[in-house]
Design a protein around this motif. Sequence first.
Motif, PDB file in Angstrom:
ATOM      1  N   PRO A  49     -13.657   0.589  -2.251  1.00 12.76           N
ATOM      2  CA  PRO A  49     -13.522   1.531  -1.142  1.00 12.76           C
ATOM      3  C   PRO A  49     -12.167   2.237  -1.061  1.00 12.76           C
ATOM      4  O   PRO A  49     -12.049   3.284  -0.437  1.00 12.76           O
ATOM      5  CB  PRO A  49     -13.762   0.672   0.102  1.00 12.76           C
ATOM      6  N   GLN A  50     -11.127   1.677  -1.705  1.00 13.68           N
ATOM      7  CA  GLN A  50      -9.807   2.306  -1.608  1.00 13.68           C
ATOM      8  C   GLN A  50      -9.495   3.241  -2.770  1.00 13.68           C
ATOM      9  O   GLN A  50      -8.483   3.936  -2.742  1.00 13.68           O
ATOM     10  CB  GLN A  50      -8.726   1.231  -1.514  1.00 13.68           C
ATOM     11  N   THR A  51     -10.357   3.223  -3.787  1.00 14.84           N
ATOM     12  CA  THR A  51     -10.049   4.056  -4.953  1.00 14.84           C
ATOM     13  C   THR A  51     -11.157   5.029  -5.343  1.00 14.84           C
ATOM     14  O   THR A  51     -10.874   6.142  -5.768  1.00 14.84           O
ATOM     15  CB  THR A  51      -9.760   3.179  -6.203  1.00 14.84           C
ATOM     16  N   ASN A  71     -12.752 -10.712  -1.024  1.00 15.04           N
ATOM     17  CA  ASN A  71     -11.317 -10.537  -0.908  1.00 15.04           C
ATOM     18  C   ASN A  71     -10.945 -10.757   0.561  1.00 15.04           C
ATOM     19  O   ASN A  71     -11.531 -10.128   1.453  1.00 15.04           O
ATOM     20  CB  ASN A  71     -10.901  -9.118  -1.291  1.00 15.04           C
ATOM     21  N   GLU A  72      -9.996 -11.651   0.800  1.00 14.21           N
ATOM     22  CA  GLU A  72      -9.438 -11.892   2.135  1.00 14.21           C
ATOM     23  C   GLU A  72     -10.509 -11.970   3.222  1.00 14.21           C
ATOM     24  O   GLU A  72     -10.534 -11.134   4.136  1.00 14.21           O
ATOM     25  CB  GLU A  72      -8.399 -10.811   2.476  1.00 14.21           C
ATOM     26  N   PRO A  73     -11.362 -12.992   3.170  1.00 13.10           N
ATOM     27  CA  PRO A  73     -12.408 -13.108   4.189  1.00 13.10           C
ATOM     28  C   PRO A  73     -11.868 -13.353   5.598  1.00 13.10           C
ATOM     29  O   PRO A  73     -12.606 -13.221   6.569  1.00 13.10           O
ATOM     30  CB  PRO A  73     -13.228 -14.317   3.699  1.00 13.10           C
ATOM     31  N   TRP A 115      -5.786   4.542  -1.229  1.00  8.60           N
ATOM     32  CA  TRP A 115      -6.039   4.688   0.212  1.00  8.60           C
ATOM     33  C   TRP A 115      -5.904   3.328   0.892  1.00  8.60           C
ATOM     34  O   TRP A 115      -6.517   2.357   0.445  1.00  8.60           O
ATOM     35  CB  TRP A 115      -7.453   5.258   0.401  1.00  8.60           C
ATOM     36  N   SER A 116      -5.080   3.295   1.960  1.00  9.67           N
ATOM     37  CA  SER A 116      -4.774   2.016   2.609  1.00  9.67           C
ATOM     38  C   SER A 116      -5.405   1.914   3.990  1.00  9.67           C
ATOM     39  O   SER A 116      -4.711   1.875   4.987  1.00  9.67           O
ATOM     40  CB  SER A 116      -3.264   1.852   2.760  1.00  9.67           C
ATOM     41  N   TRP A 117      -6.721   1.891   4.051  1.00  9.71           N
ATOM     42  CA  TRP A 117      -7.410   1.667   5.331  1.00  9.71           C
ATOM     43  C   TRP A 117      -6.906   2.637   6.389  1.00  9.71           C
ATOM     44  O   TRP A 117      -6.718   3.815   6.070  1.00  9.71           O
ATOM     45  CB  TRP A 117      -7.285   0.187   5.737  1.00  9.71           C
ATOM     46  N   ARG A 150       2.851   3.967   0.022  1.00  8.75           N
ATOM     47  CA  ARG A 150       2.395   4.010  -1.372  1.00  8.75           C
ATOM     48  C   ARG A 150       2.813   2.721  -2.070  1.00  8.75           C
ATOM     49  O   ARG A 150       3.976   2.324  -2.002  1.00  8.75           O
ATOM     50  CB  ARG A 150       3.012   5.212  -2.087  1.00  8.75           C
ATOM     51  N   TYR A 151       1.878   2.119  -2.777  1.00  9.39           N
ATOM     52  CA  TYR A 151       2.122   0.858  -3.471  1.00  9.39           C
ATOM     53  C   TYR A 151       2.302   1.019  -4.981  1.00  9.39           C
ATOM     54  O   TYR A 151       2.739   0.109  -5.666  1.00  9.39           O
ATOM     55  CB  TYR A 151       0.945  -0.105  -3.257  1.00  9.39           C
ATOM     56  N   GLY A 152       1.864   2.146  -5.523  1.00  9.29           N
ATOM     57  CA  GLY A 152       1.656   2.253  -6.963  1.00  9.29           C
ATOM     58  C   GLY A 152       2.904   2.176  -7.834  1.00  9.29           C
ATOM     59  O   GLY A 152       4.014   2.495  -7.414  1.00  9.29           O
TER      60      GLY A 152
HETATM   61  C1  BGP Z   1      -4.430  -6.511   1.418  1.00 11.26           C
HETATM   62  C2  BGP Z   1      -5.759  -5.889   1.069  1.00 11.26           C
HETATM   63  C3  BGP Z   1      -5.648  -4.646   0.258  1.00 11.26           C
HETATM   64  C4  BGP Z   1      -4.441  -3.764   0.537  1.00 11.26           C
HETATM   65  C5  BGP Z   1      -3.186  -4.551   0.833  1.00 11.26           C
HETATM   66  C6  BGP Z   1      -2.040  -3.739   1.381  1.00 11.26           C
HETATM   67  O1  BGP Z   1      -4.557  -7.289   2.558  1.00 11.26           O
HETATM   68  O2  BGP Z   1      -6.556  -6.802   0.342  1.00 11.26           O
HETATM   69  O3  BGP Z   1      -6.872  -3.971   0.400  1.00 11.26           O
HETATM   70  O4  BGP Z   1      -4.746  -2.767   1.380  1.00 11.26           O
HETATM   71  O5  BGP Z   1      -3.423  -5.605   1.737  1.00 11.26           O
HETATM   72  O6  BGP Z   1      -2.206  -3.493   2.749  1.00 11.26           O
HETATM   73  P1  BGP Z   1      -2.205  -2.050   3.398  1.00 11.26           P
HETATM   74  O7  BGP Z   1      -3.040  -1.208   2.505  1.00 11.26           O
HETATM   75  O8  BGP Z   1      -2.832  -2.207   4.741  1.00 11.26           O
HETATM   76  O9  BGP Z   1      -0.796  -1.623   3.465  1.00 11.26           O
END
Ligand code: BGP
Length: 465
Positions: free
Chosen positions: A18-20, A164-166, A423-425, A432-434
């Motif tokens: 969903p984020q890519t 992922n992260e339930p 995309w971060s929710w 940006r994380y990349g």
């Molecule tokens: C984790 C999620 C990812 C990602 C990341 C960074 O909890 O598994 O999907 O988004 O966090 O967080 P954010 O994108 O909210 O900055």
Amino acid sequence: MGFQLPKDFFFGAAMSGPQTEGAYNKGGKIRNVWDLWSDERISDFHNRVGSYVGNNFYEKYEEDFKSFKDLQLDSVRTSMQWSRLLDENENINMEGVEFYNKVIQSAKNNNIELFMNLYHFDMPEYLYKKGGWENRETVEAFANYAKAAFTTFGKEIKYWFTFNEPIVEPDQRYRHGLWYPFLKDAKRGMNVQYNISLAHCLAVGEFYKAKEKGLLHEDAQIGLINCFAPPYTKENPSAEDLEALRMEDGINNRWWLDIAANGKLPEDVFATLKEVDMLPEMRAGDSEIFKLGKVDWLGFNYYHPSRIQAPKERFDENGHYKFSDTYVWKDAKMNVYRGWEIYPKGIYDFGMKMKNEYPHLKFFIAENGMGVENEGRFKNEDGEIQDDYRIEFVTEHLEWIAKSIEDGAQCLGYHYWGLIDNWSWSNGFKNRYGFIEVDLTNQYKRTYKKSAHWIKETIENNKSN
Ligand code: BGP
């Protein structure tokens, strides 16, 4: 400190469907809860960038796998979108199958081991509207979806993950009111957490059924990924602080670890939930389902520690029992853009917790990364983002990982989160994380940041030393 990791330690990256992917309404994909939220309240999203865009992995996957290879990664985790694989009648969407087959093939062509996760906060809309994780029908539907994925792609994928992260949906959507539908109802959150746990267990059950039928790769493994960071409390804690810590660790970590390692839920946590009238809705026979939930290994997502103290008020605004309050540690170093504490030693402490409490369960770092706002200001004259802060962040975490391995942690590898800006929710593309920049104004064009060259060199050095 400096670090040397074992030669067979793997390096890779994590992302999610969903984020890519983007292409939210293409290729037969039905709507998920993010599309629903984006349609109803787009201004909740940073710069009004809703779920629709991703980083266009849907069209760019070939180019992306080439970059992963170029950067020397050996594995990448993404997630399949439930809403792309199945339609509203739970029938296979052949266009979805075609897309994921192309992704799998592209990973193979580039020598990348693809880790496939089944769920990354992305409930199909029609199930959400029937009550989502509050409805046991969704639990069954998830098991069917898992079965469809194993049956369709079982021979092609070695490493599967259920969730992922339930812990995040119960927290964000139901307890803290931060994500659609913005509820602050701890009791409903507990039911959601419980039902997601059942869904994980049934999916693992489907994995073994498929394995018995010979439908899976001969080395197939199943895992669970969560943000299991060990919580910390004050230096001279009171008995109440320690009690808060026990329940925080119990609900966020041991809940999942006990299912994954032992096929059951932590008894002390359930005894306390009973005392304070917070038990989820359980059915006879559930304990048999939990026995299915044991996995081969774990993914540990680590961004920040949680710091916990006894709650100031015993009950929350809805009259539900409160187990803890958070606090800000006076020496905390913060990632101010995300509001998260940076504490690399937490990764070591988790390794020691695993060694001492769950010695048979291996794990890898499944996400770790640093999101920074407005990175354009760090461009050099050639237009390359000089993200030394990210290099420092990853280095410090790798150092503590190396030390944890030296001291006996069974940590097998490291996946950086968000190798390519994504995309971060609800934060959209704010942080940006990349290691690779994405230009939203120029057709999602990818450009290496300084950290991309650095990670490549780091991996090469580690392998040749
Ligand atoms: C984790 C999620 C990812 C990602 C990341 C960074 O909890 O598994 O999907 O988004 O966090 O967080 P954010 O994108 O909210 O900055």
